[in-house]
Design a protein around this motif. Structure first.
Motif, mmCIF file in Angstrom:
data_model
loop_
_atom_site.group_PDB
_atom_site.id
_atom_site.type_symbol
_atom_site.label_atom_id
_atom_site.label_comp_id
_atom_site.label_asym_id
_atom_site.label_seq_id
_atom_site.Cartn_x
_atom_site.Cartn_y
_atom_site.Cartn_z
ATOM 1 N N THR A 58 0.850 -1.196 0.000
ATOM 2 C CA THR A 58 0.000 0.000 0.000
ATOM 3 C C THR A 58 0.887 1.248 0.000
ATOM 4 O O THR A 58 1.859 1.320 0.743
ATOM 5 C CB THR A 58 -0.904 -0.012 1.250
ATOM 6 O OG1 THR A 58 -1.784 -1.140 1.154
ATOM 7 C CG2 THR A 58 -1.718 1.267 1.353
ATOM 8 N N THR A 111 -3.618 10.601 8.912
ATOM 9 C CA THR A 111 -2.728 9.473 8.654
ATOM 10 C C THR A 111 -3.175 8.252 9.450
ATOM 11 O O THR A 111 -3.208 7.133 8.940
ATOM 12 C CB THR A 111 -1.274 9.846 9.038
ATOM 13 O OG1 THR A 111 -0.928 11.054 8.347
ATOM 14 C CG2 THR A 111 -0.304 8.760 8.648
ATOM 15 N N ILE A 125 -4.021 4.240 7.919
ATOM 16 C CA ILE A 125 -3.095 3.123 8.103
ATOM 17 C C ILE A 125 -3.638 2.015 8.995
ATOM 18 O O ILE A 125 -2.956 1.014 9.245
ATOM 19 C CB ILE A 125 -1.757 3.615 8.717
ATOM 20 C CG1 ILE A 125 -1.996 4.179 10.128
ATOM 21 C CG2 ILE A 125 -1.101 4.653 7.801
ATOM 22 C CD1 ILE A 125 -0.733 4.611 10.846
ATOM 23 N N LEU A 133 -3.186 -1.821 8.349
ATOM 24 C CA LEU A 133 -1.871 -2.339 7.941
ATOM 25 C C LEU A 133 -1.163 -3.012 9.108
ATOM 26 O O LEU A 133 -1.242 -2.548 10.244
ATOM 27 C CB LEU A 133 -1.009 -1.206 7.388
ATOM 28 C CG LEU A 133 -1.582 -0.474 6.168
ATOM 29 C CD1 LEU A 133 -0.682 0.690 5.778
ATOM 30 C CD2 LEU A 133 -1.740 -1.436 4.994
ATOM 31 N N ARG A 146 2.287 -3.757 8.945
ATOM 32 C CA ARG A 146 3.609 -3.124 9.047
ATOM 33 C C ARG A 146 3.615 -1.875 8.196
ATOM 34 O O ARG A 146 3.078 -1.858 7.083
ATOM 35 C CB ARG A 146 4.723 -4.059 8.535
ATOM 36 C CG ARG A 146 4.956 -5.237 9.431
ATOM 37 C CD ARG A 146 6.217 -5.978 9.022
ATOM 38 N NE ARG A 146 7.410 -5.390 9.609
ATOM 39 C CZ ARG A 146 8.632 -5.924 9.474
ATOM 40 N NH1 ARG A 146 8.809 -7.017 8.754
ATOM 41 N NH2 ARG A 146 9.672 -5.361 10.045
ATOM 42 N N LEU A 147 4.282 -0.849 8.696
ATOM 43 C CA LEU A 147 4.309 0.436 8.001
ATOM 44 C C LEU A 147 5.683 1.073 8.159
ATOM 45 O O LEU A 147 6.176 1.229 9.270
ATOM 46 C CB LEU A 147 3.227 1.356 8.600
ATOM 47 C CG LEU A 147 3.121 2.756 8.017
ATOM 48 C CD1 LEU A 147 2.659 2.708 6.563
ATOM 49 C CD2 LEU A 147 2.148 3.598 8.844
ATOM 50 N N VAL A 187 1.087 -4.608 4.284
ATOM 51 C CA VAL A 187 2.243 -3.738 4.492
ATOM 52 C C VAL A 187 2.099 -2.466 3.663
ATOM 53 O O VAL A 187 1.444 -2.457 2.616
ATOM 54 C CB VAL A 187 3.553 -4.460 4.128
ATOM 55 C CG1 VAL A 187 3.783 -5.655 5.042
ATOM 56 C CG2 VAL A 187 3.549 -4.903 2.674
ATOM 57 N N GLY A 188 2.709 -1.389 4.141
ATOM 58 C CA GLY A 188 2.598 -0.126 3.434
ATOM 59 C C GLY A 188 3.800 0.766 3.664
ATOM 60 O O GLY A 188 4.610 0.524 4.556
ATOM 61 N N LEU A 205 4.735 5.038 3.787
ATOM 62 C CA LEU A 205 4.221 6.395 3.923
ATOM 63 C C LEU A 205 5.184 7.381 3.258
ATOM 64 O O LEU A 205 6.396 7.318 3.480
ATOM 65 C CB LEU A 205 4.159 6.686 5.427
ATOM 66 C CG LEU A 205 3.087 7.586 6.023
ATOM 67 C CD1 LEU A 205 1.703 7.021 5.739
ATOM 68 C CD2 LEU A 205 3.298 7.678 7.539
ATOM 69 N N CYS A 255 5.229 4.962 12.374
ATOM 70 C CA CYS A 255 5.848 3.922 11.546
ATOM 71 C C CYS A 255 6.926 3.192 12.327
ATOM 72 O O CYS A 255 7.560 3.761 13.208
ATOM 73 C CB CYS A 255 6.489 4.548 10.310
ATOM 74 S SG CYS A 255 5.275 5.389 9.284
#
Lengths: 250, 250
Positions: B7, B68, B72, B75, B77-78, B112-113, B115, B131
């Motif tokens: 993402t 934000t 998120i 998710l 993991r970021l 997972v994403g 930013l 994050c």
């Protein structure tokens, strides 16, 4: 020394904005030699400047040529980028492998470059035949046309990643050091003593597993010295157990 | 399955053009989940469309969030991208290492994403603290600010390079096969016979070296079967030595 760089040649680029974006990406990755073959809207092109975002020198020093042949004369090795696979006998490399080769040649003081085609249809076969091999950026098969500047970004990034001595594959920021194992042991002892006292660890059978799981949480966090001190302060605060001597010390 | 993708979240992006360029780059590398947090010029933004260059679906399906935190939530993991090193205790990875981690998590069906901050000043510390780690793209130190879409390109490229089964690290295009060593031997024998006859190899002392050097030229060229036939035709043509039988056969 000019020899230790990668020359970027754009053949018939159309949009000034893209040329500007190319200049920015080149400078991000330490490249400075930009050459333009028959840019559609002439040169200099004021539309390039905003997108260069400060890489004005690259644009000012860009050289313009009437033909690809004239633009590449001084180079010792030249690769072409293409998202098609033309019906020619040419080796095709990923950016990574192509740059490995170009870098090893550049390190022997020979000049290397990469040719990029215009926005509409990329390089003509005639231009490709001037190059020793192709670079094909891996993409999904049914949407493989990259923006011109994006293609340059990837080639320049691979150049920089492979030539720079930046070794920050893994490091931590901030000024404190990682906690010593002894600090962690004292944190665990402190926490477990309080959990014992408040009854959290009263299930005798599960106790060992619970303690192990709690320790693992903090092991994974790669705590610094300061963070261990902070956590111990939190424990003291939560338990209302701040000793007078510790109050004075803080 | 949504779980096997990356993402891309843009926080306060300013220019519609950049959002369009991001969509194009995402689709090039097989990514489809784009999320926008408070895009400056609202959404949808008609300026994004031309730069998307056909990746319209990515823009149509882009989701917009007021914060934000809301963008998120799902998710597992970021990571955050940043070209500064904020004064925080955060691990910093190169794109390559960061994607290794995110991919291994995605392969276990977790989301997972990454930013990305806005054009003007990137991510705020508040966003970075949401994050788990930072991604810093290696650049030269005094010109380190990347175009927003360029940063997405590099992250998406690393994702694709590491997940796709494309193994074209080195292959040749065209339909013919590489020549067999026997074909090459016959080419060399043919050429050397003619060079002997026309006097090119008359220096007896130098002969062995000259033959070796000539052979090396053609060894390096990785000739195909067809190219060997072409070269033999060239030799025959240059020597005016085309046999009647070969004329018929061709």
């Amino acid at each position: 020394m000019d020899e230790n760089t990668l020359t970027i040649i754009l053949v018939e680029p159309q949009l000034g904005q893209n040329i500007g974006a190319v200049a920015r990406a080149m400078l991000n990755f330490g490249l400075t030699d930009l050459r333009l073959v028959r840019p559609r809207d002439g040169w200099p092109n004021p539309e390039a400047l905003p997108l260069a975002a400060g890489a004005d020198k690259i644009l000012e020093n860009a050289k313009v040529y009437p033909s690809t042949l004239e633009a590449i004369g001084d180079l010792n090795r030249l690769f072409a980028t293409s998202n098609r696979t033309p019906d020619m006998i040419k080796t095709i490399y990923t950016p990574k492998l192509a740059l490995q080769q170009l870098i090893s040649t550049a390190q022997h003081n020979q000049k290397v470059g990469v040719l990029f085609g215009g926005e509409r249809c990329g390089l003509k076969n005639e231009d490709i035949s001037l190059c020793e091999a192709l670079i094909k950026i891996p993409t999904i098969s049914n949407f493989s046309s990259l923006n011109l500047a994006h293609a340059v970004v990837l080639v320049a990034y691979e150049w920089f990643a492979q030539t720079s001595s930046t070794s920050f594959e893994f490091f931590r920021t901030g000024r404190t050091r990682l906690a010593r194992r002894e600090d962690l042991s004292m944190l665990f002892a402190h926490l477990e003593k309080e959990l014992e006292r408040t009854g959290f660890l009263r299930h005798h059978k599960k106790r060992a597993t619970m303690v192990r799981n709690i320790r693992n949480i903090f092991q994974r966090a790669h705590l610094t010295e300061q963070e261990v001190r902070t956590l111990r302060g939190i424990i003291r605060s939560l338990t209302g157990n701040q000793l007078p001597s510790q109050k004075k010390a803080s």
